[in-house]
Scaffold this motif. Sequence first.
Motif, short mmCIF file in Angstrom:
data_model
loop_
_atom_site.label_atom_id
_atom_site.label_comp_id
_atom_site.label_asym_id
_atom_site.label_seq_id
_atom_site.Cartn_x
_atom_site.Cartn_y
_atom_site.Cartn_z
N ALA A 68 -19.26 -19.83 -65.65
CA ALA A 68 -19.35 -19.34 -66.94
C ALA A 68 -20.61 -18.51 -67.27
O ALA A 68 -20.92 -18.05 -68.23
CB ALA A 68 -19.18 -20.41 -67.82
N GLY A 69 -21.36 -18.61 -66.09
CA GLY A 69 -22.76 -17.62 -66.16
C GLY A 69 -23.60 -18.39 -66.99
O GLY A 69 -24.53 -17.78 -67.68
N ARG B 100 -19.96 -19.86 -73.95
CA ARG B 100 -20.11 -19.72 -72.67
C ARG B 100 -19.73 -21.18 -72.25
O ARG B 100 -19.26 -21.64 -71.21
CB ARG B 100 -20.99 -19.08 -71.79
N THR C 202 -18.93 -12.53 -68.05
CA THR C 202 -18.19 -13.77 -67.62
C THR C 202 -16.74 -13.36 -67.27
O THR C 202 -16.19 -13.90 -66.59
CB THR C 202 -18.57 -14.79 -68.60
#
Lengths: 299, 304, 258
Positions: C138-139, C162, C196
Motif C-alpha cells: 500500500a506504499g 492507504r 499505490t
Amino acid sequence: MLRQLGPFIVASVPIIILLLIVLVLIFATGFANLGSSFWGSDWNPPKAWGIAVFVVGSFVTAIPALFLAMAIGLGLAIASTVYLPRWATRILDPFVDLLAGIPSVVYGIWGYLLVAPYFGKVLNPWVYAHFSFIPGFGGRAPISDGLGLPISIFLLTLMALPITTLLIRDSLRSLPRELWESGLGMGATRWEATRRIAIPYGSRGILSAGFLGFGRAFGETVAVAMVLNVMAAYPVNFYSATGTMASQMFLNLDAAFGSSSWLAALSYMALVLLAISLAVNLIGRRLVARVVSYEVAGL
Amino acid sequence: MANALGGAKETLGEELLYDRSARTRWRLGFDKWIGRLLPLLFIVAILPILDLVYYVASNALPTLTWTILTSTNPYAPDALGVPIISTAEMMTAATLVAVVLGLFGGVATAEFLSDRTAAIVRTSANMLVGTPSVVLGYMGYFLFCVRFGWGLTFIAGAFTLAFFMTPYIFRIADLAFTSIPRHIREAALGSGARPYQYVVRVGAPIAFPQILNGVFLAMAIGVGETAPIVLTTTASKVLPTGAFSPVSFLTATIWENFSQPSGSPEIALAFQAALLVVIVVVGLNVIVRIISARYQRRLEGLFQ
Amino acid sequence: MSGTLPDAGGPVISVQHLSVKARARAILDDINLDFGRSSLTAVIGPSGCGKTTFVRTLNRMAELTPGLTVEGSVLYLGQNIYDTQVNPVMVRRRIGMVFQRPTVFPTSVFENAAFGLRLIHEDEDTIDKRVTEGLQQAGLWEEVKDDLDRAALSLSGGQQQRLCIARALSVQPKVILLDEPCSALDPAATQRVEATMEFLKQNYVLILVTHNVGQAARVSDRIAVLSSGRLIEVGATADVLERPQQAFTEQFITGRFT
C-alpha cells in the motif's frame, strides 16, 4: 462578566441547590465529634457510630446489581442495534425505558409481597442446595421470607437496567456507518464487527453507563428499605441481610429524633453517601459528551 | 485456537466461496446464534414490567370502588380520597415552584451564559439528578422542617419535591433552547431583535412543546418519589387546610401500608395507591413520547 | 509475490444480467461486464448513475442498505456470490473494499492492518508478515514502520486511506473495490493513493469508482461508463477517452455533464 451576572444568578439554581444540600447537611452534623468509632464496624446508638457496615452494605448490593445491569444492558443494546429489525426495536425498546418510570416504592411492594416469598421458598434454597460449595454461598441457611441480598440485588438490577441499556445503545449507535460497513467489508461477521469495532469505539460511553448505573443502584432508598431487611451488620453470606447507607438513613431518622449525636451520625452518613454519589456521577458524565436522549428520558 | 476447536484453519488465498472449515462454521454459527439468543434478554425487561403491573392491578381492582377513590372519611380504613387530592395539590405546588426555578435557569443557561459557565451549571444540574433522593429528603427535613420551623407539613414536602424536580425541568429547558437551529437565532438577532426579545418571541414558541415535555417528565418522576415526601411530611388522614398543615401522598400511602396483613383493607389501599401512581406515571410518559416525537419532526422541519 | 494469480483462464468476476431495485425504482438495469486478471477498471458516470451501488453489489455490501433487491448473478471464479449457499462474510473476505472516506478503526496502525487476520485467528508470525507486506504494497510502510503502535487516527487522511488499502490487502483478496477512494483527499495525498493503485494493478483486480475522468485516465486500463443505471460503454481507457462511441460518454468526459 458583569453583563452575565444577572443571567448567571438566574441560571445558577442547580449550583445553589447543590450547595444548599451540602451546607445544610454539614450544619446538621453540628460539627459533632463522634469519636473514633465513626469509621468502625459497630453501629450501636447511642454508644457506637460505626458507619462502615452501611458503606460496605451499599457496595455489596450495588456492585452485583451493576454487573448484572451492565451484562444484560450490553446484550439488550447489541440486540436492538445490531440484530433486531427496526419494527421490533420500536416495540421492545420502550419496555426498557418504562422500567425507569416505575416508582421505586411500587418495585418495593411487588418485590416484598410477590418476589421475595418466591426467592425465600424456591430460589434461595435451590441455590443453597446446589452451590453451597462456593465461598459465600454456604454457611447459614437462607430464611424463608426471602428478604435480603438476592431480592435487593434483583430489584436494583431492574432499576439500573434502563440507564445502562440506554447509554450503551447510544454508544453503539454513535459508530459511523462507514466504519461498520468497512468491518463487514473485511469479512467480519456482525458479532465480530460489534466486538472489535463498535464496542471499542463506544467504550467511553459504555464505561459511563457503568458509573451512572452504579450511582442509581448505590443511592436507591425505598425499594431497598422494603426488601433488604435492613440491619446494622455485615452480610455473612449471599442470603443474609445487611444495611445500605440510603436505606438506613431513610428508616433511622425517626429513631434519631431528639438525639443530637444520632442526627449528627446520620448527617455524616448522608455526606458520605452524597460524596460517593456525586463523584461517581461526575466521572460518568465526564466520560461522554452531552447525552440528549438521557436528559429527555430524565435519567 | 483452531486446533482446540478440532478443525482445520481457513486457508488464505482460498478461492472457494463454499468454505466449510470448522473455524468458519464456528464463526458464522456463533453470529447466527448470538443474534437469536440476545433478543431473548428482552424477557428480562418485559416480564417484570408485565408481572408487576398485572400483580398490582389484580390486587387493587377487585376491591376498588368509586367510593374508595372519592371518600375523604378519616375514620374509614379504605379511603383514598385524601391521598389523591393531597397528591394533586402537592404536585401542583411543587411543579409551580420547580417550573419557576428550572425554566428561567435553563433558558438563561442556554441563551445568556458563556460556554464555560454554562458547562459548570449543566454539570451541577446533572449532579443534582444523580443525588440520592434520601439525601435531598434530609436536606428538606433539616432546612424546612427543623431550621425554618415548618414542621412535617404541606409546604415542607412541596418545597422538597420542587427541589427534586427542578433539575429535570432545568435540563430540558436548556436543551430545548440549545437545540433550536443556529440560523434561526442568528436571523432573529441579525434583524435587530434584542436577546430577550428573541427568547420570548422566537425561541419560546419553538421550544414550548419540549419544555412542556420536561414539565410532564419532572411530574412523572416527582409523583413516584417516596423518600423525600416521607421524610418531610407526616401521614395525614384529613385534607390539608393550609400550607402548614399535615399532608398525605399516594406513594407515602403505599409505604405506610405495604406490610399490613394480606386481605386487610389497608393492604388493598396500598395496591390501589400503587396502581394509581403507575397509571399516572405511565400516562405521563406516553404523553411525553407523543409530544417528543411530534416535536422532533417539527424541529427537523426547521432545518430545511 | 503474494497475491499473484494462477494462470487459469476466464474472468475473475463476471457480472451477468445484474439489476438492482430500490422498491419499485430501478437503480441498475441489466449490467453485463467481465473483470479480467491484473487490471484496473474505472467505473465512471455522473453522480446518481448507480456506480457506487454497482461496486457494492460485487461483494454483497448492497444488501446492507435496506430496501434494495438484487437480481441476476455475479460470478467470482465461476461461483455465483448470490447463491443461497454462499455466506456474504466469505465473499467479502475475498473481495475487499475501500470506502470514500478513510475508515480506520480506533486502534493502532498495526491492529488496523491485522484486523482481517485476527478474525480468522492467524498465528502471530503470519500476522506480522502479512501486515508488513500489506503496508509495503500500500506504499505506507516507510512512513509507519518505526511506530506501528501509534494510533491510526493520528495519521493524515492520505495515510489513513492507504492504511485502509493495506488492511484490505492483508487477507490476500484477489479483487479490491475502491469506491471513490480519493474524494476526501487533497491533491498530494491523491497522488500517493493513485501511485499505490498503479502498483497494485499488476497483481490484483482493481475496480475503481470515480467521478473524476482525469483520475480514470491516469490510472485505469479500462473504463466502464454508467448512466442512469445502464452500462453505456466499456473499452480500453485510451479508446473510450479518445474515440467515445456514445454521445453521452463524450459529453461526460468533456465535462459537459457532471
